[in-house]
Design an enzyme around this catalytic site. Structure first.
Site, mmCIF file in Angstrom:
data_model
loop_
_atom_site.group_PDB
_atom_site.id
_atom_site.type_symbol
_atom_site.label_atom_id
_atom_site.label_comp_id
_atom_site.label_asym_id
_atom_site.label_seq_id
_atom_site.Cartn_x
_atom_site.Cartn_y
_atom_site.Cartn_z
ATOM 1 N N ASN A 138 -36.435 -34.206 15.053
ATOM 2 C CA ASN A 138 -35.618 -33.260 13.972
ATOM 3 C C ASN A 138 -35.292 -33.995 12.732
ATOM 4 O O ASN A 138 -34.384 -35.056 12.721
ATOM 5 C CB ASN A 138 -34.200 -32.840 14.822
ATOM 6 N N TRP A 139 -35.825 -33.678 11.759
ATOM 7 C CA TRP A 139 -35.829 -34.314 10.273
ATOM 8 C C TRP A 139 -34.654 -34.362 9.914
ATOM 9 O O TRP A 139 -34.228 -34.983 8.941
ATOM 10 C CB TRP A 139 -37.181 -34.076 9.442
ATOM 11 N N HIS B 161 -27.594 -26.881 16.847
ATOM 12 C CA HIS B 161 -27.459 -28.395 16.852
ATOM 13 C C HIS B 161 -25.822 -28.495 16.633
ATOM 14 O O HIS B 161 -25.093 -27.867 15.937
ATOM 15 C CB HIS B 161 -28.218 -28.818 15.732
ATOM 16 N N GLU C 160 -24.563 -30.720 14.817
ATOM 17 C CA GLU C 160 -23.846 -30.622 13.343
ATOM 18 C C GLU C 160 -23.747 -29.313 12.926
ATOM 19 O O GLU C 160 -22.853 -28.917 12.041
ATOM 20 C CB GLU C 160 -25.184 -31.337 12.432
ATOM 21 N N GLU D 224 -27.378 -33.035 24.128
ATOM 22 C CA GLU D 224 -27.381 -34.175 23.017
ATOM 23 C C GLU D 224 -25.764 -34.457 23.299
ATOM 24 O O GLU D 224 -24.977 -33.667 22.552
ATOM 25 C CB GLU D 224 -27.687 -33.476 21.758
ATOM 26 N N GLY E 132 -26.969 -40.099 16.187
ATOM 27 C CA GLY E 132 -26.833 -40.787 15.008
ATOM 28 C C GLY E 132 -25.971 -42.135 15.029
ATOM 29 O O GLY E 132 -25.763 -42.693 14.133
ATOM 30 N N SER F 101 -29.926 -40.794 19.618
ATOM 31 C CA SER F 101 -30.096 -42.255 19.414
ATOM 32 C C SER F 101 -31.376 -42.415 20.520
ATOM 33 O O SER F 101 -31.309 -43.704 20.932
ATOM 34 C CB SER F 101 -28.808 -43.258 19.664
ATOM 35 N N GLY G 291 -33.933 -37.739 16.311
ATOM 36 C CA GLY G 291 -33.155 -37.587 14.949
ATOM 37 C C GLY G 291 -33.990 -38.854 14.001
ATOM 38 O O GLY G 291 -34.977 -38.768 13.692
ATOM 39 N N GLY G 292 -33.020 -39.610 13.959
ATOM 40 C CA GLY G 292 -33.436 -40.818 13.183
ATOM 41 C C GLY G 292 -34.527 -41.547 13.355
ATOM 42 O O GLY G 292 -35.382 -41.855 12.386
HETATM 43 P P1 PGA Z 1 -30.449 -39.146 16.584
HETATM 44 O O1 PGA Z 1 -30.272 -37.596 16.687
HETATM 45 O O2 PGA Z 1 -31.637 -39.273 17.271
HETATM 46 O O3 PGA Z 1 -30.439 -39.614 15.280
HETATM 47 O O4 PGA Z 1 -29.435 -39.636 17.310
HETATM 48 C C1 PGA Z 1 -30.716 -36.718 17.397
HETATM 49 C C2 PGA Z 1 -30.386 -35.246 16.978
HETATM 50 O O5 PGA Z 1 -29.238 -35.035 16.351
HETATM 51 O O6 PGA Z 1 -31.190 -34.458 17.458
#
Ligand code: PGA
Length: 252
Positions: free
Chosen positions: A9-10, A96, A98, A168, A174, A214, A235-236
């Site tokens: 997930n960019w 998601h 976010e 998640e 993050g 993470s 993510g990251g």
């Molecule tokens: P992260 O994000 O790996 O940066 O914690 C995961 C995500 O939000 O899908």
């Protein structure tokens, strides 16, 4: 046996030039011995078309990070499943945390999108997970159960089999602080037994449940070898080709 699925997930990262660079890097490292692991990349909308061209014939699949639940119309700023399919997407991340947090998406709204995605032949990656406060209040199971039930409302078993659920925990996204393999496995097992109750043990055994939050090359192996963890939503660590592919390797 469920195939492991690693999705990147960019988020809101990488312009068009950076997309070319990252996709080229991922392609060059995705060697044949890794092909038993399914790899999906989810760049931002403006990069999807270019990513699709670059990924042709590689076996790496394309996903989007969001969609609206109509195919066209007066919905300024939205993108439809029909448009996503036309640029080669097979997957779409929905709900998601976010989007739940910043754009106030609810389980009901997420459910509408998930149903539309399935009707249009896209596979939704539906995200669920508790906040830190909810974990500390010991209501993780309730929260995740409500989210899964709400997001899967009116989706029949034969379609649920195709869905990917991403667990998640919000406190792990993050933050660099991942759930331990035991903490993650506990919630994944809860989700699978819920699917068993809502549908059947057979349907539950077919659903892919990814962990996200993470995930890094250092912790991926332990997480990915838990019995109910079928992959990762990254993510990251997906923003660099070498760390993303190191996570794919950890899924072998
Ligand atoms: P992260 O994000 O790996 O940066 O914690 C995961 C995500 O939000 O899908």
């Amino acid at each position: 046996m469920r195939q492991k699925i690693i999705a990147g997930n960019w988020k809101m990262n990488k312009d068009i030039n950076e997309t070319v660079e990252l996709i080229d890097g991922v392609k060059s490292l995705y060697s044949t011995n890794l092909h038993s692991v399914k790899v999906i990349v989810c760049p931002p909308f403006p990069s999807l078309n270019v990513a699709n061209e670059l990924l042709r014939g590689t076996g790496i699949e394309l996903g989007a990070q969001n969609m609206y639940h109509e195919n066209e119309g007066a919905y300024t700023g939205e993108v439809s499943p029909k448009m996503l399919k036309a640029v080669g997407c097979r997957y779409v991340i929905i709900g998601h945390s976010e989007r739940r947090q910043y754009f106030k998406e609810t389980d009901d709204f997420i459910n509408r999108k998930a149903r539309k995605a399935l009707t249009e032949g896209l596979i939704p990656i539906i995200c669920v997970g508790e906040t830190l406060q909810e974990r500390e209040q010991n209501i993780t199971h309730q929260v995740v159960t409500t989210q899964v039930e709400g997001c899967l409302q009116n989706i029949p078993g034969e379609n649920v089999e195709k869905v990917i659920i991403a667990y998640e925990p919000v406190w792990a996204i993050g933050t660099g602080k991942n759930a331990t393999p035991e903490q993650a496995q506990e919630v994944h097992a809860l989700i699978r037994s819920l699917l068993s109750k809502l549908y059947s043990p057979d349907v539950a055994s077919k659903v892919t449940i990814q962990y996200g939050g993470s995930v890094k090359p250092e912790n991926a192996k332990d997480l990915l070898h838990q019995p109910d963890i079928d992959g990762a939503l990254v993510g990251g660590a997906c923003l660099k080709a070498d760390s993303f592919i190191a996570i794919v390797k950890a899924a072998l």
